[in-house]
Design an enzyme around this catalytic site. Structure first.
Site, mmCIF file in Angstrom:
data_model
loop_
_atom_site.group_PDB
_atom_site.id
_atom_site.type_symbol
_atom_site.label_atom_id
_atom_site.label_comp_id
_atom_site.label_asym_id
_atom_site.label_seq_id
_atom_site.Cartn_x
_atom_site.Cartn_y
_atom_site.Cartn_z
ATOM 1 N N GLN A 1 -82.900 -20.909 10.668
ATOM 2 C CA GLN A 1 -82.900 -19.562 10.092
ATOM 3 C C GLN A 1 -81.553 -19.332 9.396
ATOM 4 O OE1 GLN A 1 -84.679 -16.498 13.047
ATOM 5 N NE2 GLN A 1 -84.058 -18.248 14.300
ATOM 6 N N HIS B 1 -84.845 -19.089 5.775
ATOM 7 C CA HIS B 1 -84.331 -17.873 5.146
ATOM 8 C C HIS B 1 -83.458 -18.168 3.941
ATOM 9 C CE1 HIS B 1 -85.022 -15.672 9.227
ATOM 10 N NE2 HIS B 1 -86.136 -15.821 8.533
ATOM 11 N N CYS C 1 -82.256 -17.268 -10.693
ATOM 12 C CA CYS C 1 -82.315 -16.181 -11.670
ATOM 13 C C CYS C 1 -83.765 -15.707 -11.735
ATOM 14 C CB CYS C 1 -81.871 -16.684 -13.052
ATOM 15 S SG CYS C 1 -82.075 -15.423 -14.329
ATOM 16 N N CYS D 1 -79.648 -17.272 -19.284
ATOM 17 C CA CYS D 1 -80.052 -15.987 -19.906
ATOM 18 C C CYS D 1 -79.044 -14.873 -19.678
ATOM 19 C CB CYS D 1 -81.414 -15.561 -19.338
ATOM 20 S SG CYS D 1 -81.304 -14.955 -17.647
ATOM 21 N N GLY E 1 -79.616 -20.910 19.886
ATOM 22 C CA GLY E 1 -78.822 -19.825 19.299
ATOM 23 C C GLY E 1 -79.583 -18.869 18.430
ATOM 24 N N ASN F 1 -79.265 -21.011 24.946
ATOM 25 C CA ASN F 1 -78.685 -19.721 24.565
ATOM 26 C C ASN F 1 -77.984 -19.162 25.803
ATOM 27 O OD1 ASN F 1 -78.154 -17.036 23.791
ATOM 28 N ND2 ASN F 1 -79.956 -17.004 22.463
ATOM 29 N N GLU G 1 -77.511 -16.280 26.462
ATOM 30 C CA GLU G 1 -78.215 -15.027 26.841
ATOM 31 C C GLU G 1 -79.737 -15.242 26.844
ATOM 32 O OE1 GLU G 1 -74.625 -13.176 26.948
ATOM 33 O OE2 GLU G 1 -76.529 -12.175 27.369
ATOM 34 N N ALA H 1 -74.258 -24.054 22.596
ATOM 35 C CA ALA H 1 -75.030 -25.117 21.944
ATOM 36 C C ALA H 1 -74.385 -26.490 22.095
ATOM 37 C CB ALA H 1 -75.179 -24.774 20.457
HETATM 38 C C1 BV8 Z 1 -91.293 -10.807 6.070
HETATM 39 C C2 BV8 Z 1 -80.991 -13.315 5.621
HETATM 40 C C3 BV8 Z 1 -93.386 -10.522 5.015
HETATM 41 C C4 BV8 Z 1 -79.782 -14.099 5.587
HETATM 42 C C5 BV8 Z 1 -82.121 -12.235 7.406
HETATM 43 C C6 BV8 Z 1 -90.406 -3.640 7.293
HETATM 44 C C7 BV8 Z 1 -90.488 -4.152 5.993
HETATM 45 C C8 BV8 Z 1 -90.562 -5.506 5.740
HETATM 46 C C9 BV8 Z 1 -90.546 -6.390 6.787
HETATM 47 C C10 BV8 Z 1 -90.441 -5.881 8.063
HETATM 48 C C11 BV8 Z 1 -90.383 -4.534 8.343
HETATM 49 N N1 BV8 Z 1 -90.278 -4.363 9.694
HETATM 50 C C12 BV8 Z 1 -90.263 -5.580 10.286
HETATM 51 C C13 BV8 Z 1 -90.372 -6.492 9.319
HETATM 52 C C14 BV8 Z 1 -90.387 -7.878 9.468
HETATM 53 C C15 BV8 Z 1 -88.914 -8.313 9.325
HETATM 54 C C16 BV8 Z 1 -88.347 -8.364 10.732
HETATM 55 O O1 BV8 Z 1 -88.628 -9.284 11.450
HETATM 56 N N2 BV8 Z 1 -87.553 -7.358 11.122
HETATM 57 C C17 BV8 Z 1 -87.057 -7.353 12.486
HETATM 58 C C18 BV8 Z 1 -85.576 -6.992 12.500
HETATM 59 C C19 BV8 Z 1 -87.908 -6.393 13.312
HETATM 60 N N3 BV8 Z 1 -88.947 -9.622 8.718
HETATM 61 C C20 BV8 Z 1 -88.844 -9.747 7.390
HETATM 62 O O2 BV8 Z 1 -88.610 -8.852 6.613
HETATM 63 C C21 BV8 Z 1 -89.053 -11.182 6.911
HETATM 64 N N4 BV8 Z 1 -90.031 -11.181 5.851
HETATM 65 O O3 BV8 Z 1 -91.682 -10.346 7.113
HETATM 66 O O4 BV8 Z 1 -92.080 -11.001 4.951
HETATM 67 C C22 BV8 Z 1 -93.325 -9.104 4.550
HETATM 68 C C23 BV8 Z 1 -92.878 -8.851 3.262
HETATM 69 C C24 BV8 Z 1 -92.887 -7.528 2.826
HETATM 70 C C25 BV8 Z 1 -93.313 -6.501 3.684
HETATM 71 C C26 BV8 Z 1 -93.720 -6.799 4.998
HETATM 72 C C27 BV8 Z 1 -93.703 -8.090 5.425
HETATM 73 C C28 BV8 Z 1 -87.745 -11.739 6.388
HETATM 74 C C29 BV8 Z 1 -86.817 -11.980 7.562
HETATM 75 C C30 BV8 Z 1 -85.536 -12.661 7.071
HETATM 76 C C31 BV8 Z 1 -84.440 -11.646 7.091
HETATM 77 N N5 BV8 Z 1 -83.201 -12.276 6.684
HETATM 78 N N6 BV8 Z 1 -80.990 -12.586 6.875
HETATM 79 C C32 BV8 Z 1 -78.580 -13.216 5.493
HETATM 80 O O5 BV8 Z 1 -78.590 -12.222 4.748
HETATM 81 O O6 BV8 Z 1 -77.623 -13.556 6.177
HETATM 82 S S1 BV8 Z 1 -82.082 -11.668 9.018
HETATM 83 C C33 BV8 Z 1 -81.049 -12.572 10.005
HETATM 84 O O7 BV8 Z 1 -81.712 -12.644 11.306
HETATM 85 C C34 BV8 Z 1 -80.795 -14.022 9.638
HETATM 86 O O8 BV8 Z 1 -81.701 -14.552 8.698
HETATM 87 C C35 BV8 Z 1 -80.993 -14.731 10.942
HETATM 88 O O9 BV8 Z 1 -81.313 -16.027 10.727
HETATM 89 C C36 BV8 Z 1 -82.104 -13.959 11.550
HETATM 90 C C37 BV8 Z 1 -82.267 -14.178 13.021
HETATM 91 O O10 BV8 Z 1 -81.018 -13.973 13.660
HETATM 92 P P1 BV8 Z 1 -80.485 -15.123 14.649
HETATM 93 O O11 BV8 Z 1 -80.315 -16.372 13.857
HETATM 94 O O12 BV8 Z 1 -81.357 -15.192 15.835
HETATM 95 O O13 BV8 Z 1 -79.025 -14.618 15.004
HETATM 96 P P2 BV8 Z 1 -78.597 -13.437 15.995
HETATM 97 O O14 BV8 Z 1 -77.204 -13.058 15.636
HETATM 98 O O15 BV8 Z 1 -79.663 -12.383 16.029
HETATM 99 O O16 BV8 Z 1 -78.601 -14.126 17.443
HETATM 100 C C38 BV8 Z 1 -77.651 -15.136 17.731
HETATM 101 C C39 BV8 Z 1 -78.018 -15.710 19.093
HETATM 102 O O17 BV8 Z 1 -77.133 -16.806 19.368
HETATM 103 C C40 BV8 Z 1 -77.861 -14.736 20.234
HETATM 104 O O18 BV8 Z 1 -79.035 -14.744 21.044
HETATM 105 C C41 BV8 Z 1 -76.647 -15.271 21.039
HETATM 106 O O19 BV8 Z 1 -76.816 -15.054 22.427
HETATM 107 C C42 BV8 Z 1 -76.694 -16.731 20.707
HETATM 108 N N7 BV8 Z 1 -75.404 -17.440 20.763
HETATM 109 C C43 BV8 Z 1 -74.168 -16.942 20.501
HETATM 110 N N8 BV8 Z 1 -73.253 -17.936 20.626
HETATM 111 C C44 BV8 Z 1 -73.934 -19.078 20.955
HETATM 112 C C45 BV8 Z 1 -75.304 -18.762 21.038
HETATM 113 N N9 BV8 Z 1 -76.250 -19.677 21.347
HETATM 114 C C46 BV8 Z 1 -75.830 -20.940 21.591
HETATM 115 N N10 BV8 Z 1 -74.527 -21.319 21.519
HETATM 116 C C47 BV8 Z 1 -73.564 -20.423 21.216
HETATM 117 N N11 BV8 Z 1 -72.268 -20.806 21.168
#
Ligand code: BV8
Length: 237
Positions: free
Chosen positions: A96, A114, A122, A144, A181, A207, A209, A225
């Site tokens: 992701q 993602h 473009c 363009c 993660g 993870n 957590e 990790a």
């Molecule tokens: C979609 C881009 C169909 C990159 C990101 C309303 C309108 C439209 C859509 C929605 C809506 N409501 C809900 C949705 C669906 C939505 C969604 O899921 N929302 C959630 C919040 C409820 N999804 C979408 O919109 C997706 N598209 O559904 O298309 C559609 C189309 C139109 C209309 C309807 C549907 C697109 C989702 C992609 C979003 N892009 N970012 C950027 O800008 O940076 S989000 C972001 O979250 C990143 O992409 C990231 O990859 C993703 C997930 O996060 P994680 O990777 O899990 O990271 P996080 O920080 O959360 O967690 C880290 C973890 O690591 C923790 O658990 C921690 O404990 C752990 N950790 C920490 N240190 C360590 C560790 N683990 C191991 N070792 C360590 N050392």
């Protein structure tokens, strides 16, 4: 001291499903939890199509900040273990993350659900480019002259169908799926481990957590990790 009995040497076809926590030890901020980037920046202002249409320069300011920050981050030992695994087992990375660090570490089969921070597209003329220059100096498409758009899947964007289909195949075809993660809150990526589970793969969550999906895993390793991956690779790497 290992808290699990998972050894990569016992499996043939491994999928590593990674989230921001995979790059945390490289210094890349995660999205949620302490220091999370969405705590500091509202994605509706900096990282969605509406914001880009409204003020592309403002969105590029945020993305150039991230290119500068992430451009200075190197693969951590966990990335290196996953890249090395390609020499010993069928290995697929489904990430992701948009940081491109798996590829920097040497992984070659990487599906970016993602998109990628270093990829440009473009939407006016269809031109594409990949540049790791951080920050991006010229924000305009060379063909363009419209604004480049970061080739990232923002909230509300659909995922690339071809990528998603390849990922479904990988999840359904592996005998070990290791989720690393990810907070398992962003869809449709969050539901992918369920496919591996349904296809009888052994499923492991690395993870520190728990997550909303922890209950589906055969083994939950509450460690960072790099430490967990090094343990699982013992005997192979
Ligand atoms: C979609 C881009 C169909 C990159 C990101 C309303 C309108 C439209 C859509 C929605 C809506 N409501 C809900 C949705 C669906 C939505 C969604 O899921 N929302 C959630 C919040 C409820 N999804 C979408 O919109 C997706 N598209 O559904 O298309 C559609 C189309 C139109 C209309 C309807 C549907 C697109 C989702 C992609 C979003 N892009 N970012 C950027 O800008 O940076 S989000 C972001 O979250 C990143 O992409 C990231 O990859 C993703 C997930 O996060 P994680 O990777 O899990 O990271 P996080 O920080 O959360 O967690 C880290 C973890 O690591 C923790 O658990 C921690 O404990 C752990 N950790 C920490 N240190 C360590 C560790 N683990 C191991 N070792 C360590 N050392």
């Amino acid at each position: 001291m290992t808290t699990h009995d998972v050894r990569f040497s016992d499996y043939e076809n491994i999928v590593f499903f990674t989230g921001a926590g995979m790059s945390a030890e490289s210094g890349v901020p995660t999205y949620r939890g302490a220091g999370g980037i969405w705590k500091e920046y509202n994605f509706e202002e900096y990282a969605c199509q509406a914001a880009f249409d409204r003020d592309p320069e403002h969105v590029w300011e945020f993305h150039n900040y991230r290119r500068k920050l992430i451009g200075a981050c190197a693969p951590n030992p966990g990335h290196v273990v996953i890249a090395e695994m390609e020499k010993h087992r069928a290995t697929t990375v489904v990430t992701q993350n948009i940081d491109g660090i798996h590829q920097l570490a040497g992984s070659t089969t990487v599906h970016e659900l993602h998109g990628g921070l270093w990829r440009l597209r473009c939407d006016h003329c269809g031109n594409r480019d990949t540049r790791r220059d951080a920050p991006l100096e010229d924000l305009h498409c060379g063909a363009c002259h419209h604004y480049w758009r970061p080739d990232i899947v923002w909230f509300g964007d659909s995922l690339d169908r071809e990528v998603f289909d390849q990922v479904i195949k990988a999840m359904e075809g592996c005998d070990l799926m290791v989720a690393i993660g990810t907070s398992a809150v962003v869809y449709p990526a969050a539901q992918l481990p369920i496919l591996a589970k349904a296809s009888r793969a052994r499923c492991v969550e690395i993870n520190p957590e728990p997550t909303p999906l922890s209950d589906i895993y055969d083994v939950c390793v509450r460690k960072p990790a790099s430490e967990a991956l090094a343990e699982m690779a013992q005997g192979l790497l």
